[in-house]
Design an enzyme around this catalytic site. Structure first.
Site, mmCIF file in Angstrom:
data_model
loop_
_atom_site.group_PDB
_atom_site.id
_atom_site.type_symbol
_atom_site.label_atom_id
_atom_site.label_comp_id
_atom_site.label_asym_id
_atom_site.label_seq_id
_atom_site.Cartn_x
_atom_site.Cartn_y
_atom_site.Cartn_z
ATOM 1 N N ASP A 145 17.248 10.356 -7.808
ATOM 2 C CA ASP A 145 18.678 10.659 -7.658
ATOM 3 C C ASP A 145 19.159 10.654 -6.209
ATOM 4 O OD1 ASP A 145 18.788 10.852 -10.368
ATOM 5 O OD2 ASP A 145 18.880 13.034 -10.453
ATOM 6 N N LYS A 148 3.293 4.429 -1.175
ATOM 7 C CA LYS A 148 3.416 5.361 -2.300
ATOM 8 C C LYS A 148 4.762 6.054 -2.132
ATOM 9 C CE LYS A 148 -1.231 4.975 -1.712
ATOM 10 N NZ LYS A 148 -1.869 4.377 -0.536
ATOM 11 N N ASP A 176 -0.260 20.332 18.346
ATOM 12 C CA ASP A 176 0.460 21.316 19.176
ATOM 13 C C ASP A 176 1.505 22.141 18.429
ATOM 14 O OD1 ASP A 176 -1.093 20.195 21.106
ATOM 15 O OD2 ASP A 176 0.519 19.186 22.161
ATOM 16 N N LYS A 216 -4.129 11.175 4.778
ATOM 17 C CA LYS A 216 -3.860 10.438 6.013
ATOM 18 C C LYS A 216 -2.800 11.223 6.785
ATOM 19 C CE LYS A 216 -4.204 7.202 2.404
ATOM 20 N NZ LYS A 216 -5.422 6.582 2.547
ATOM 21 N N HIS A 273 -9.065 11.630 1.131
ATOM 22 C CA HIS A 273 -8.213 10.442 1.137
ATOM 23 C C HIS A 273 -6.906 10.700 1.879
ATOM 24 C CE1 HIS A 273 -5.676 7.216 -0.835
ATOM 25 N NE2 HIS A 273 -6.768 6.535 -0.561
ATOM 26 N N HIS A 312 0.821 -1.215 0.000
ATOM 27 C CA HIS A 312 0.000 0.000 0.000
ATOM 28 C C HIS A 312 0.858 1.271 0.000
ATOM 29 C CE1 HIS A 312 -3.249 2.702 1.805
ATOM 30 N NE2 HIS A 312 -3.841 2.159 0.760
#
Length: 519
Positions: free
Chosen positions: A264, A259, A444, A439, A437, A257
């Site tokens: 470089d 991404k 603080d 996450k 979508h 899952h």
């Protein structure tokens, strides 16, 4: 009327001819055949009944003795005892949080061979211990148990919507001179992927090393079968994670899952954004799609590079020369510092729930406010209790979920947690323009995390995931501002309205909560 019938027939034909439908139909037939055979044997022999009962009891006793989440154990115990035949078979196929034995051996071997490739910077953690022991504990945990060291010489930039992220992403891809590594759960043919693919082909033709990993199940309905061969013909080195086959086995339960893009050695991207048109609102599926991503430039990119190369070695069975891809190989001089940055990953290969531990540490640390974005709010008992306790001790806890769901059953399940959270003082918002979508957690004005982890069982227990922990970094305030802006276009839920749900909905939600670990 005839035209409508033909239109419906074409639509049905289109659905049944898809790769996903064929695979699901094959799996359903296999499952039905196995269950049918056992039921027939069960009817013809009382000894088969005794055997099934014995297996069910032994399985439950073994399950209860395992160091697993209580909700996960409760669900499977219920399934196995109430529906022994179906429950035992489903548990054998879907109940394990481990990958196939062959994959585990390869994964453990690669990790063992490269266990010293990432060096811990204990001086940074020691410095942080003096400044802020609470945050130092979080960083020490990631360093010691997730093999994710803390870095200072790294700049970051947070992007509140996919469109802005994509503009930066293409810009950086075009700058690549030596290599591009990409690892994604979903890739879909369309404007976004076509734009990226054009750059990748040009770079590969110019001698840039381009490697891509995609999750085969994540792309089962968005890419042709064996799409990696098409990319390989273009000079792009490509591998599919756990190729999805119409055979019942445990492999389908654990997915990649993550991404990740590394360029470089000094530039990286991560976040919730997959490579499909809805993530940049070129395609409208559930209203406006709000997603977020983060760009890194500096030494912290090394953790993502190692993460990618380890996965590549496991999937392809080939060794990688990690030292060739370090951040300073193609960057002269020092990197600019911007607070502290700590990329981290999680996998179903061990008993360490890194993603959930990071979330719990942030929740328990928060003193003034805690703002959360999540598309799916399916907390286990530990997370639910921590969120309620934070609100009860006076922390301004706010959570944003979608108003237009991508999965209706999961949305019903998400809404089932509103009442206990709101009763404790947590404020729940639904994103009115559409589907969120993103996450991310921020608290603080000090710490935040942005990555691929949903607040659900699959992300926290069954999948390969990644994220970035940030402390006193410019992106922390950017995430906070994004949260404040998002509250303005979201509807705050009212406890009276939540309590007024009809009995039928409540009953459905109760059933869904029992099976939450499977959703």
């Amino acid at each position: 009327m005839l035209y409508q019938i033909f239109g419906l027939a074409r639509k049905i034909l289109r659905i049944v001819s898809t790769r996903l439908f064929i695979i699901l139909a094959a799996l359903a037939l296999q499952l039905a055949w196995i269950i049918g055979v056992i039921l027939i044997l069960n009817e013809r022999s009382i000894y088969v009944t005794y055997l099934l009962t014995f297996i069910a009891i032994i399985t439950v006793l073994w399950l209860v003795s395992q160091n697993l989440n209580p909700g996960y154990k409760l669900m499977w115990t219920f399934c196995i005892l109430v529906f022994p035949v179906v429950g035992i078979i489903l548990y054998a196929v879907l109940g394990h949080s481990r990958l196939a034995h062959k994959f585990r051996i390869a994964y453990d071997r690669v990790l063992d061979e490269n266990k010293n490739i990432i060096k811990k910077d204990s001086l940074l953690v020691d410095y942080l211990e003096k400044e802020n022991p609470g945050v130092a504990g979080q960083c020490r945990y990631l360093s010691d148990y997730a093999h994710a060291p803390l870095y200072s010489n790294t700049r970051t930039e947070y992007y509140a919507v996919g469109e802005d992220w994509f503009a930066k992403y293409l810009e950086e891809l075009k700058k690549a001179e030596h290599y591009i590594f990409m690892e994604y759960f979903i890739i879909a043919e369309g404007y976004m992927w076509d734009s990226i693919l054009e750059v990748l082909k040009e770079k590969a033709a110019a001698g840039v090393e381009v490697r891509l990993i995609y999750d085969d199940l994540g792309c089962v309905n968005t890419l042709p079968a064996q799409y990696y061969r098409t990319l390989q013909a273009c000079g792009i080195r490509c591998a599919a994670f756990n190729q999805f086959r119409p055979v019942l086995n445990v492999v389908m339960n654990n997915r990649d899952h993550r991404k990740i893009t590394v360029i470089d050695g000094h530039t990286a991207f991560t976040g919730g954004i997959n490579l499909a048109d809805e993530y940049i609102n070129r395609k409208r599926r559930f209203g406006h799609w709000k997603d977020s991503g983060i760009w890194l430039y500096g030494e912290a990119v090394w953790t993502f590079t190692v993460m990618f190369l380890q996965m590549w070695s496991v999937i392809t069975g080939t060794a990688c020369e990690f030292g060739r891809y370090r951040p300073h190989i193609y960057h002269i001089g020092e990197f600019e510092a911007d607070g502290l940055v700590q990329p981290y990953g999680d996998s179903p290969m061990d008993s360490e729930t890194v993603g959930e531990s990071v979330y719990l540490n942030i929740i328990n640390y928060a003193k003034r406010y805690l703002y959360i974005f999540t598309p799916y709010l399916i907390p286990d008992n530990e997370t639910l209790t921590a969120l309620c306790q934070a609100a009860k001790r006076g922390v301004d806890v706010r959570i944003v979920t979608p108003s237009i769901p991508d999965k209706k059953s999961v949305f019903l399940l998400t809404q089932s947690y509103y009442e206990p959270l709101m009763e404790a003082g947590v404020r729940i918002y639904e994103y009115l323009p559409g589907f969120i979508h993103s996450k991310s957690f921020v608290c603080d004005d000090e710490m935040a995390t942005c990555g691929t982890f949903n607040v659900d069982y699959r992300s926290l227990y069954l999948h390969f995931e990644c994220g970035v922990f940030l402390y006193k970094n410019s992106s922390v305030l950017q995430i906070r501002q994004d949260a404040l802006n998002t509250f303005e276009v979201s509807e705050e839920m009212q406890l009276e309205k939540v309590r007024s749900r009809n009995l039928a909905v409540r009953m459905i939600q109760s059933v869904l909560r029992l099976f939450a670990p499977m959703l």
